[in-house]
Design a protein around this motif. Structure first.
Motif, PDB file in Angstrom:
ATOM      1  N   VAL A   1       0.855  -1.194   0.000  1.00 35.09           N
ATOM      2  CA  VAL A   1       0.000   0.000   0.000  1.00 35.09           C
ATOM      3  C   VAL A   1       0.888   1.241   0.000  1.00 35.09           C
ATOM      4  CG1 VAL A   1      -1.666   1.315   1.345  1.00 35.09           C
ATOM      5  CG2 VAL A   1      -1.872  -1.166   1.178  1.00 35.09           C
ATOM      6  N   GLN A   2       0.523   2.172  -0.851  1.00 31.07           N
ATOM      7  CA  GLN A   2       1.268   3.434  -0.913  1.00 31.07           C
ATOM      8  C   GLN A   2       0.296   4.596  -0.961  1.00 31.07           C
ATOM      9  OE1 GLN A   2       3.939   3.094  -4.294  1.00 31.07           O
ATOM     10  NE2 GLN A   2       5.626   2.572  -2.929  1.00 31.07           N
ATOM     11  N   LEU A   3       0.559   5.581  -0.164  1.00 31.51           N
ATOM     12  CA  LEU A   3      -0.182   6.833  -0.170  1.00 31.51           C
ATOM     13  C   LEU A   3       0.825   7.958  -0.145  1.00 31.51           C
ATOM     14  CD1 LEU A   3      -2.830   5.927   2.502  1.00 31.51           C
ATOM     15  CD2 LEU A   3      -3.448   6.836   0.284  1.00 31.51           C
ATOM     16  N   GLN A   4       0.654   8.929  -0.993  1.00 32.61           N
ATOM     17  CA  GLN A   4       1.559  10.061  -1.000  1.00 32.61           C
ATOM     18  C   GLN A   4       0.812  11.327  -1.347  1.00 32.61           C
ATOM     19  OE1 GLN A   4       5.168   9.527  -3.191  1.00 32.61           O
ATOM     20  NE2 GLN A   4       5.944  11.570  -2.713  1.00 32.61           N
ATOM     21  N   ALA A   5       1.052  12.355  -0.555  1.00 30.69           N
ATOM     22  CA  ALA A   5       0.428  13.651  -0.783  1.00 30.69           C
ATOM     23  C   ALA A   5       1.349  14.525  -1.628  1.00 30.69           C
ATOM     24  CB  ALA A   5       0.152  14.323   0.562  1.00 30.69           C
ATOM     25  N   PHE A   6       0.731  15.333  -2.475  1.00 29.55           N
ATOM     26  CA  PHE A   6       1.458  16.267  -3.350  1.00 29.55           C
ATOM     27  C   PHE A   6       0.810  17.642  -3.261  1.00 29.55           C
ATOM     28  CE2 PHE A   6       3.941  13.182  -5.689  1.00 29.55           C
ATOM     29  CZ  PHE A   6       3.200  12.021  -5.609  1.00 29.55           C
ATOM     30  N   GLY A   7       1.564  18.648  -3.673  1.00 28.96           N
ATOM     31  CA  GLY A   7       0.958  19.946  -3.879  1.00 28.96           C
ATOM     32  C   GLY A   7       1.241  20.987  -2.819  1.00 28.96           C
TER      33      GLY A   7
ATOM     34  N   SER B   1      -3.111  16.982  -3.668  1.00 32.97           N
ATOM     35  CA  SER B   1      -3.577  15.757  -4.301  1.00 32.97           C
ATOM     36  C   SER B   1      -2.985  14.567  -3.558  1.00 32.97           C
ATOM     37  CB  SER B   1      -3.133  15.689  -5.765  1.00 32.97           C
ATOM     38  OG  SER B   1      -3.631  16.762  -6.500  1.00 32.97           O
ATOM     39  N   CYS B   2      -3.660  13.434  -3.676  1.00 34.24           N
ATOM     40  CA  CYS B   2      -3.177  12.226  -3.014  1.00 34.24           C
ATOM     41  C   CYS B   2      -3.124  11.106  -4.037  1.00 34.24           C
ATOM     42  CB  CYS B   2      -4.114  11.851  -1.880  1.00 34.24           C
ATOM     43  SG  CYS B   2      -3.673  10.310  -1.052  1.00 34.24           S
ATOM     44  N   ALA B   3      -1.958  10.484  -4.165  1.00 34.06           N
ATOM     45  CA  ALA B   3      -1.803   9.305  -5.003  1.00 34.06           C
ATOM     46  C   ALA B   3      -1.804   8.078  -4.106  1.00 34.06           C
ATOM     47  CB  ALA B   3      -0.499   9.379  -5.785  1.00 34.06           C
ATOM     48  N   ALA B   4      -2.632   7.120  -4.447  1.00 36.74           N
ATOM     49  CA  ALA B   4      -2.749   5.932  -3.610  1.00 36.74           C
ATOM     50  C   ALA B   4      -2.828   4.690  -4.475  1.00 36.74           C
ATOM     51  CB  ALA B   4      -3.985   6.026  -2.723  1.00 36.74           C
ATOM     52  N   SER B   5      -2.283   3.611  -3.982  1.00 39.76           N
ATOM     53  CA  SER B   5      -2.345   2.351  -4.706  1.00 39.76           C
ATOM     54  C   SER B   5      -2.170   1.210  -3.720  1.00 39.76           C
ATOM     55  CB  SER B   5      -1.242   2.292  -5.771  1.00 39.76           C
ATOM     56  OG  SER B   5       0.038   2.372  -5.169  1.00 39.76           O
ATOM     57  N   GLY B   6      -2.558   0.024  -4.150  1.00 41.31           N
ATOM     58  CA  GLY B   6      -2.333  -1.153  -3.329  1.00 41.31           C
ATOM     59  C   GLY B   6      -3.505  -1.577  -2.472  1.00 41.31           C
TER      60      GLY B   6
ATOM     61  N   TYR C   1      -1.007  15.067   5.372  1.00 41.88           N
ATOM     62  CA  TYR C   1      -0.950  13.669   4.982  1.00 41.88           C
ATOM     63  C   TYR C   1      -2.322  13.219   4.493  1.00 41.88           C
ATOM     64  CZ  TYR C   1       3.183  13.661   8.039  1.00 41.88           C
ATOM     65  OH  TYR C   1       4.388  13.933   8.636  1.00 41.88           O
ATOM     66  N   CYS C   2      -2.334  12.405   3.442  1.00 45.47           N
ATOM     67  CA  CYS C   2      -3.570  11.727   3.097  1.00 45.47           C
ATOM     68  C   CYS C   2      -3.550  10.347   3.740  1.00 45.47           C
ATOM     69  CB  CYS C   2      -3.797  11.652   1.597  1.00 45.47           C
ATOM     70  SG  CYS C   2      -2.541  10.774   0.670  1.00 45.47           S
ATOM     71  N   ALA C   3      -4.723   9.828   3.996  1.00 46.79           N
ATOM     72  CA  ALA C   3      -4.822   8.602   4.775  1.00 46.79           C
ATOM     73  C   ALA C   3      -6.061   7.819   4.364  1.00 46.79           C
ATOM     74  CB  ALA C   3      -4.890   8.934   6.262  1.00 46.79           C
ATOM     75  N   ALA C   4      -6.043   6.547   4.669  1.00 41.60           N
ATOM     76  CA  ALA C   4      -7.176   5.685   4.365  1.00 41.60           C
ATOM     77  C   ALA C   4      -7.469   4.802   5.565  1.00 41.60           C
ATOM     78  CB  ALA C   4      -6.869   4.832   3.141  1.00 41.60           C
ATOM     79  N   ASP C   5      -8.744   4.534   5.781  1.00 41.72           N
ATOM     80  CA  ASP C   5      -9.149   3.691   6.899  1.00 41.72           C
ATOM     81  C   ASP C   5     -10.281   2.780   6.441  1.00 41.72           C
ATOM     82  OD1 ASP C   5      -8.299   3.684   9.868  1.00 41.72           O
ATOM     83  OD2 ASP C   5     -10.464   3.338   9.912  1.00 41.72           O
TER      84      ASP C   5
ATOM     85  N   PRO D   1      -9.936   8.276  11.532  1.00 44.88           N
ATOM     86  CA  PRO D   1      -9.308   7.920  12.809  1.00 44.88           C
ATOM     87  C   PRO D   1      -7.814   8.227  12.811  1.00 44.88           C
ATOM     88  CG  PRO D   1     -10.688   6.140  11.989  1.00 44.88           C
ATOM     89  CD  PRO D   1     -10.573   7.121  10.886  1.00 44.88           C
ATOM     90  N   LEU D   2      -7.311   8.587  13.958  1.00 42.13           N
ATOM     91  CA  LEU D   2      -5.891   8.846  14.124  1.00 42.13           C
ATOM     92  C   LEU D   2      -5.328   7.919  15.201  1.00 42.13           C
ATOM     93  CD1 LEU D   2      -5.850  12.744  13.936  1.00 42.13           C
ATOM     94  CD2 LEU D   2      -5.212  11.133  12.161  1.00 42.13           C
ATOM     95  N   PRO D   3      -4.308   7.129  14.931  1.00 38.33           N
ATOM     96  CA  PRO D   3      -3.699   7.039  13.603  1.00 38.33           C
ATOM     97  C   PRO D   3      -4.582   6.258  12.638  1.00 38.33           C
ATOM     98  CG  PRO D   3      -2.710   5.423  15.054  1.00 38.33           C
ATOM     99  CD  PRO D   3      -3.669   6.240  15.889  1.00 38.33           C
ATOM    100  N   PRO D   4      -4.538   6.596  11.361  1.00 37.46           N
ATOM    101  CA  PRO D   4      -5.333   5.855  10.379  1.00 37.46           C
ATOM    102  C   PRO D   4      -4.684   4.517  10.047  1.00 37.46           C
ATOM    103  CG  PRO D   4      -4.044   7.545   9.300  1.00 37.46           C
ATOM    104  CD  PRO D   4      -3.806   7.708  10.758  1.00 37.46           C
ATOM    105  N   TYR D   5      -5.426   3.700   9.357  1.00 35.18           N
ATOM    106  CA  TYR D   5      -4.903   2.375   9.014  1.00 35.18           C
ATOM    107  C   TYR D   5      -3.721   2.505   8.063  1.00 35.18           C
ATOM    108  CZ  TYR D   5      -5.372  -2.675   8.410  1.00 35.18           C
ATOM    109  OH  TYR D   5      -5.162  -4.030   8.425  1.00 35.18           O
ATOM    110  N   TYR D   6      -3.860   3.379   7.051  1.00 36.13           N
ATOM    111  CA  TYR D   6      -2.773   3.651   6.104  1.00 36.13           C
ATOM    112  C   TYR D   6      -2.544   5.156   6.017  1.00 36.13           C
ATOM    113  CZ  TYR D   6      -3.639  -1.073   4.181  1.00 36.13           C
ATOM    114  OH  TYR D   6      -3.797  -2.418   4.001  1.00 36.13           O
ATOM    115  N   TRP D   7      -1.338   5.543   5.959  1.00 36.87           N
ATOM    116  CA  TRP D   7      -0.989   6.903   5.590  1.00 36.87           C
ATOM    117  C   TRP D   7       0.415   6.871   5.008  1.00 36.87           C
ATOM    118  CZ3 TRP D   7      -0.527   5.285  10.555  1.00 36.87           C
ATOM    119  CH2 TRP D   7       0.665   5.573  11.232  1.00 36.87           C
ATOM    120  N   GLY D   8       0.766   7.917   4.325  1.00 42.06           N
ATOM    121  CA  GLY D   8       2.052   7.896   3.634  1.00 42.06           C
ATOM    122  C   GLY D   8       2.811   9.190   3.803  1.00 42.06           C
ATOM    123  N   GLN D   9       3.676   9.444   2.854  1.00 40.00           N
ATOM    124  CA  GLN D   9       4.528  10.629   2.911  1.00 40.00           C
ATOM    125  C   GLN D   9       3.685  11.891   2.770  1.00 40.00           C
ATOM    126  OE1 GLN D   9       7.902  10.341   0.347  1.00 40.00           O
ATOM    127  NE2 GLN D   9       8.399  12.505   0.453  1.00 40.00           N
ATOM    128  N   GLY D  10       3.927  12.826   3.622  1.00 45.55           N
ATOM    129  CA  GLY D  10       3.160  14.061   3.612  1.00 45.55           C
ATOM    130  C   GLY D  10       3.790  15.119   2.727  1.00 45.55           C
TER     131      GLY D  10
END
Length: 125
Positions: free
Chosen positions: A1-7, A20-25, A94-98, A109-118
């Protein structure tokens, strides 16, 4: 799983940025997607969330009326246009997914299940 914030970037107070948030996986439809931020010497703050189930959204009072979360199912599943930025918005975002159907009463929720580079947002006064 990858999440990355841009912008992120440097902007003057009153200006705008669009994250923007790029996410995959993972299967986007099975998760709520959101944003949280962390400023220096402060705790993490959940600021926005969007439910894929019904499109419902959550905004923290600190950003309500200035930030708007939206999503699509393509490469960048979530966007966060930020308007009328204030110096107190300075933080790493940071973008995140739960794995949930709906955003909670407090957003993602914090911490979220997935989060990535901010991405760093700096608002100058």
């Amino acid at each position: 799983v990858q999440l990355q914030a841009f912008g992120g970037g440097l902007v003057q107070a009153g200006g705008s940025l669009r994250l923007s948030c790029a996410a995959s996986g993972f299967t986007f439809d099975d998760y709520v997607i959101g944003w949280f931020r962390q400023a220096p010497r402060k705790e993490r703050e959940g600021i926005s969330c969007i439910s894929k189930s019904d499109g419902s959204t959550y905004y923290a009072d600190s950003v309500k009326g200035r930030f708007t979360i939206s999503s699509d199912h393509a490469k960048h599943p979530v966007y966060l246009p930020m308007n009328r930025l204030k110096p107190e918005d300075t933080a790493v975002y940071y973008c995140a997914a739960d794995p949930d159907d709906y955003c909670s009463a407090y957003g993602i929720p914090l911490p979220p299940y997935y989060w990535g580079q901010g991405t760093l947002v700096t608002v100058s006064s």
